[in-house]
Design a protein around this motif. Structure first.
Motif, PDB file in Angstrom:
ATOM      1  N   PHE A  66      61.779  -7.101  27.323  1.00  0.00           N
ATOM      2  CA  PHE A  66      60.555  -7.900  27.496  1.00  0.00           C
ATOM      3  C   PHE A  66      59.590  -7.126  28.402  1.00  0.00           C
ATOM      4  O   PHE A  66      59.941  -6.803  29.540  1.00  0.00           O
ATOM      5  CB  PHE A  66      60.896  -9.249  28.125  1.00  0.00           C
ATOM      6  CG  PHE A  66      59.729 -10.188  28.245  1.00  0.00           C
ATOM      7  CD1 PHE A  66      59.270 -10.885  27.146  1.00  0.00           C
ATOM      8  CD2 PHE A  66      59.084 -10.366  29.463  1.00  0.00           C
ATOM      9  CE1 PHE A  66      58.202 -11.760  27.252  1.00  0.00           C
ATOM     10  CE2 PHE A  66      58.016 -11.223  29.587  1.00  0.00           C
ATOM     11  CZ  PHE A  66      57.567 -11.927  28.476  1.00  0.00           C
ATOM     12  N   PRO A  67      58.371  -6.820  27.936  1.00  0.00           N
ATOM     13  CA  PRO A  67      57.423  -6.022  28.732  1.00  0.00           C
ATOM     14  C   PRO A  67      57.125  -6.676  30.087  1.00  0.00           C
ATOM     15  O   PRO A  67      56.691  -7.826  30.154  1.00  0.00           O
ATOM     16  CB  PRO A  67      56.169  -5.977  27.854  1.00  0.00           C
ATOM     17  CG  PRO A  67      56.676  -6.201  26.474  1.00  0.00           C
ATOM     18  CD  PRO A  67      57.820  -7.159  26.612  1.00  0.00           C
ATOM     19  N   TYR A  68      57.382  -5.942  31.156  1.00  0.00           N
ATOM     20  CA  TYR A  68      57.254  -6.511  32.502  1.00  0.00           C
ATOM     21  C   TYR A  68      55.836  -6.956  32.838  1.00  0.00           C
ATOM     22  O   TYR A  68      55.627  -7.851  33.666  1.00  0.00           O
ATOM     23  CB  TYR A  68      57.745  -5.506  33.545  1.00  0.00           C
ATOM     24  CG  TYR A  68      56.833  -4.318  33.771  1.00  0.00           C
ATOM     25  CD1 TYR A  68      55.817  -4.369  34.713  1.00  0.00           C
ATOM     26  CD2 TYR A  68      56.989  -3.140  33.042  1.00  0.00           C
ATOM     27  CE1 TYR A  68      54.973  -3.286  34.920  1.00  0.00           C
ATOM     28  CE2 TYR A  68      56.166  -2.060  33.246  1.00  0.00           C
ATOM     29  CZ  TYR A  68      55.153  -2.143  34.181  1.00  0.00           C
ATOM     30  OH  TYR A  68      54.301  -1.069  34.381  1.00  0.00           O
ATOM     31  N   SER A 126      52.297  -9.081  41.841  1.00  0.00           N
ATOM     32  CA  SER A 126      51.149  -9.422  40.994  1.00  0.00           C
ATOM     33  C   SER A 126      49.870  -9.555  41.808  1.00  0.00           C
ATOM     34  O   SER A 126      48.835  -8.965  41.476  1.00  0.00           O
ATOM     35  CB  SER A 126      51.445 -10.729  40.253  1.00  0.00           C
ATOM     36  OG  SER A 126      50.326 -11.129  39.485  1.00  0.00           O
ATOM     37  N   VAL A 127      49.934 -10.304  42.892  1.00  0.00           N
ATOM     38  CA  VAL A 127      48.734 -10.568  43.691  1.00  0.00           C
ATOM     39  C   VAL A 127      48.231  -9.306  44.380  1.00  0.00           C
ATOM     40  O   VAL A 127      47.041  -8.983  44.326  1.00  0.00           O
ATOM     41  CB  VAL A 127      49.005 -11.678  44.729  1.00  0.00           C
ATOM     42  CG1 VAL A 127      47.812 -11.849  45.661  1.00  0.00           C
ATOM     43  CG2 VAL A 127      49.309 -12.990  44.028  1.00  0.00           C
ATOM     44  N   TYR A 128      49.130  -8.573  45.020  1.00  0.00           N
ATOM     45  CA  TYR A 128      48.679  -7.383  45.754  1.00  0.00           C
ATOM     46  C   TYR A 128      48.248  -6.247  44.833  1.00  0.00           C
ATOM     47  O   TYR A 128      47.431  -5.408  45.228  1.00  0.00           O
ATOM     48  CB  TYR A 128      49.764  -6.913  46.723  1.00  0.00           C
ATOM     49  CG  TYR A 128      49.809  -7.740  47.988  1.00  0.00           C
ATOM     50  CD1 TYR A 128      48.699  -7.813  48.835  1.00  0.00           C
ATOM     51  CD2 TYR A 128      50.934  -8.473  48.327  1.00  0.00           C
ATOM     52  CE1 TYR A 128      48.727  -8.585  49.986  1.00  0.00           C
ATOM     53  CE2 TYR A 128      50.973  -9.249  49.480  1.00  0.00           C
ATOM     54  CZ  TYR A 128      49.864  -9.301  50.297  1.00  0.00           C
ATOM     55  OH  TYR A 128      49.883 -10.080  51.432  1.00  0.00           O
ATOM     56  N   THR A 300      52.798   4.476  37.420  1.00  0.00           N
ATOM     57  CA  THR A 300      51.349   4.574  37.660  1.00  0.00           C
ATOM     58  C   THR A 300      50.690   3.206  37.729  1.00  0.00           C
ATOM     59  O   THR A 300      49.538   3.086  38.140  1.00  0.00           O
ATOM     60  CB  THR A 300      50.688   5.393  36.538  1.00  0.00           C
ATOM     61  OG1 THR A 300      51.018   4.809  35.267  1.00  0.00           O
ATOM     62  CG2 THR A 300      51.179   6.842  36.565  1.00  0.00           C
ATOM     63  N   ASP A 301      51.409   2.175  37.325  1.00  0.00           N
ATOM     64  CA  ASP A 301      50.895   0.800  37.368  1.00  0.00           C
ATOM     65  C   ASP A 301      51.314   0.164  38.691  1.00  0.00           C
ATOM     66  O   ASP A 301      52.508   0.103  39.001  1.00  0.00           O
ATOM     67  CB  ASP A 301      51.447   0.017  36.173  1.00  0.00           C
ATOM     68  CG  ASP A 301      51.188  -1.470  36.287  1.00  0.00           C
ATOM     69  OD1 ASP A 301      50.042  -1.833  36.568  1.00  0.00           O
ATOM     70  OD2 ASP A 301      52.140  -2.247  36.109  1.00  0.00           O
ATOM     71  N   SER A 302      50.367  -0.305  39.478  1.00  0.00           N
ATOM     72  CA  SER A 302      50.679  -0.832  40.811  1.00  0.00           C
ATOM     73  C   SER A 302      51.577  -2.067  40.747  1.00  0.00           C
ATOM     74  O   SER A 302      52.443  -2.251  41.617  1.00  0.00           O
ATOM     75  CB  SER A 302      49.397  -1.151  41.582  1.00  0.00           C
ATOM     76  OG  SER A 302      48.597  -2.080  40.877  1.00  0.00           O
ATOM     77  N   PHE A 303      51.414  -2.904  39.741  1.00  0.00           N
ATOM     78  CA  PHE A 303      52.278  -4.080  39.608  1.00  0.00           C
ATOM     79  C   PHE A 303      53.725  -3.654  39.379  1.00  0.00           C
ATOM     80  O   PHE A 303      54.650  -4.146  40.032  1.00  0.00           O
ATOM     81  CB  PHE A 303      51.805  -4.968  38.453  1.00  0.00           C
ATOM     82  CG  PHE A 303      52.737  -6.108  38.146  1.00  0.00           C
ATOM     83  CD1 PHE A 303      53.002  -7.099  39.079  1.00  0.00           C
ATOM     84  CD2 PHE A 303      53.369  -6.191  36.903  1.00  0.00           C
ATOM     85  CE1 PHE A 303      53.871  -8.149  38.801  1.00  0.00           C
ATOM     86  CE2 PHE A 303      54.232  -7.236  36.608  1.00  0.00           C
ATOM     87  CZ  PHE A 303      54.490  -8.215  37.551  1.00  0.00           C
TER      88      PHE A 303
END
Length: 374
Positions: A66-68, A126-128, A300-303
């Motif tokens: 499932f894509p995070y 998610s928020v940060y 590379t994705d901050s989340f």
């Protein structure tokens, strides 16, 4: 399809499964006498944990594919559901070991605070990740997520479950620190946290909770009460020596060491498999934690990066607190050893978390392969 299978991180597939399978062996060894004394089959606890292992593997496989990134879209629903579950404990929950932390429905039970750990990691990541552009603004970028963190921590402290609350607090600190928060804001948060602890100390510390500190740091002054459990743990560790007494040969599990198959299972491992067995288990935990940090650095994705850091921190901190308790470094808080201790909720959350971490790793590897072909 073949390329997609190559992208998965097999270290993060094999290591948790090995730890869980080893945990099943040790749960049977540590619990068979307890089960018989309780009038149950000797395989009772093994069977229940094996069932949770099966459920956990379904969760592991699902979260691996499932894509995070979709968790960000589901975040409001996830966090609201967790808050409702934690709040509902005060009405529908069952008190176990002086804490109203469980929902029990016949033979089935689960502990919402275990799921709250993962939910909070997702929420903070998610928020940060969305607030990266204005993390310099304390009021707008840093403070709002802390309010939700405080609500979840408060609901868990009120149960009361200080062990889980401590883990969640430390996990939150690791995610916040990794988000890129400015040092002056981090210092301010630490100062506020210390002040709140000082103010709440007289209301939260009872004679029973103080006894945990006495039992941890002065166990031989109360060998028949507060210090009893830790002394039995010391005996198990000491008898085990370098190579142990042999699998299944523990004496302390024969009614001397309570909670032998739950919080103190590492003491049984030390007695039966010795220092070598303990080091191997700690080494496997280190593999998961270091692999999680490596994936976070590559992502590379901050989340995804913050999510990986949070999951790695959860495994590492929970293992550290459990090992600290059985060795007298920390007070006994009832924190299970990840993957190994008996407990379905903990095992399920750990396996689901490993699936999520594997999905992040898969996307990292996929991006690396795509960049190499450009």
């Amino acid at each position: 399809m073949i390329q997609k299978l190559k992208d998965y991180d097999y270290t993060l597939i094999i290591t948790p499964i090995v730890l869980t399978a080893f945990g099943l062996v040790m749960i049977y060894s540590a619990s068979m006498v307890t089960a018989v004394v309780e009038g149950l089959e000797s395989t009772h606890y093994l069977g229940r944990q094996a069932l949770w292992f099966g459920v956990g593997m379904v969760g592991f496989i699902f979260t691996s594919v499932f894509p995070y990134k979709y968790y960000q879209k589901l975040m409001k629903i996830i966090i609201l559901f967790i808050i409702l579950l934690l709040t509902g404990l005060f009405i529908f929950g069952t008190e176990v070991n002086n804490a109203k932390s469980w929902y029990i429905f016949g033979p089935a039970s689960f502990q919402p605070s275990e799921f709250a750990k993962l939910a909070l990691i997702m929420y903070l990541a998610s928020v940060y990740s969305k607030k990266q552009s204005y993390l310099d603004d304390f009021t707008k970028g840093v403070l709002p997520p802390l309010i939700m963190t405080g609500i979840i921590l408060g609901l868990i402290v009120l149960q009361p479950d200080f062990g889980t609350a401590a883990i969640i607090f430390l996990i939150a600190c690791s995610v916040i620190f990794s988000s890129g928060i400015r040092m002056k804001h981090l210092t301010l948060l630490i100062a506020i946290g210390v002040m709140l602890i000082i103010l709440a100390f007289p209301y939260l510390i009872t004679e029973e909770r103080l006894s945990r500190f006495t039992g941890a740091y002065q166990p031989f002054e109360t060998p028949d009460s507060d210090g009893y459990q830790l002394i039995q743990s010391y005996l198990a560790i000491g008898v085990g020596g370098l190579t142990g007494e042999g699998l299944g040969q523990s004496v302390q599990k024969l009614g001397y060491l309570t909670q032998a198959h739950t919080d103190f299972i590492m003491a049984v491992i030390a007695e039966e498999l010795g220092f070598i067995g303990v080091i191997i288990v700690i080494g496997l935990f280190a593999v998961i934690v270091l692999r999680g940090i490596f994936i976070a650095r590559k992502c590379t994705d901050s989340f995804g990066a913050l999510l990986a850091i949070g999951i790695a921190s959860m495994v590492g901190m929970q293992a550290f607190i459990n090992l600290g308790a059985i060795s007298g470094i920390l007070p006994i808080t009832g924190v299970p050893l990840p993957f190994i201790s008996y407990g379905g909720s903990s095992l399920l959350v750990m396996l689901i978390s490993m699936g999520i971490l594997n999905n992040i790793a898969m996307h990292v590897h996929k991006n690396e392969h795509e960049n190499m072909t450009l």
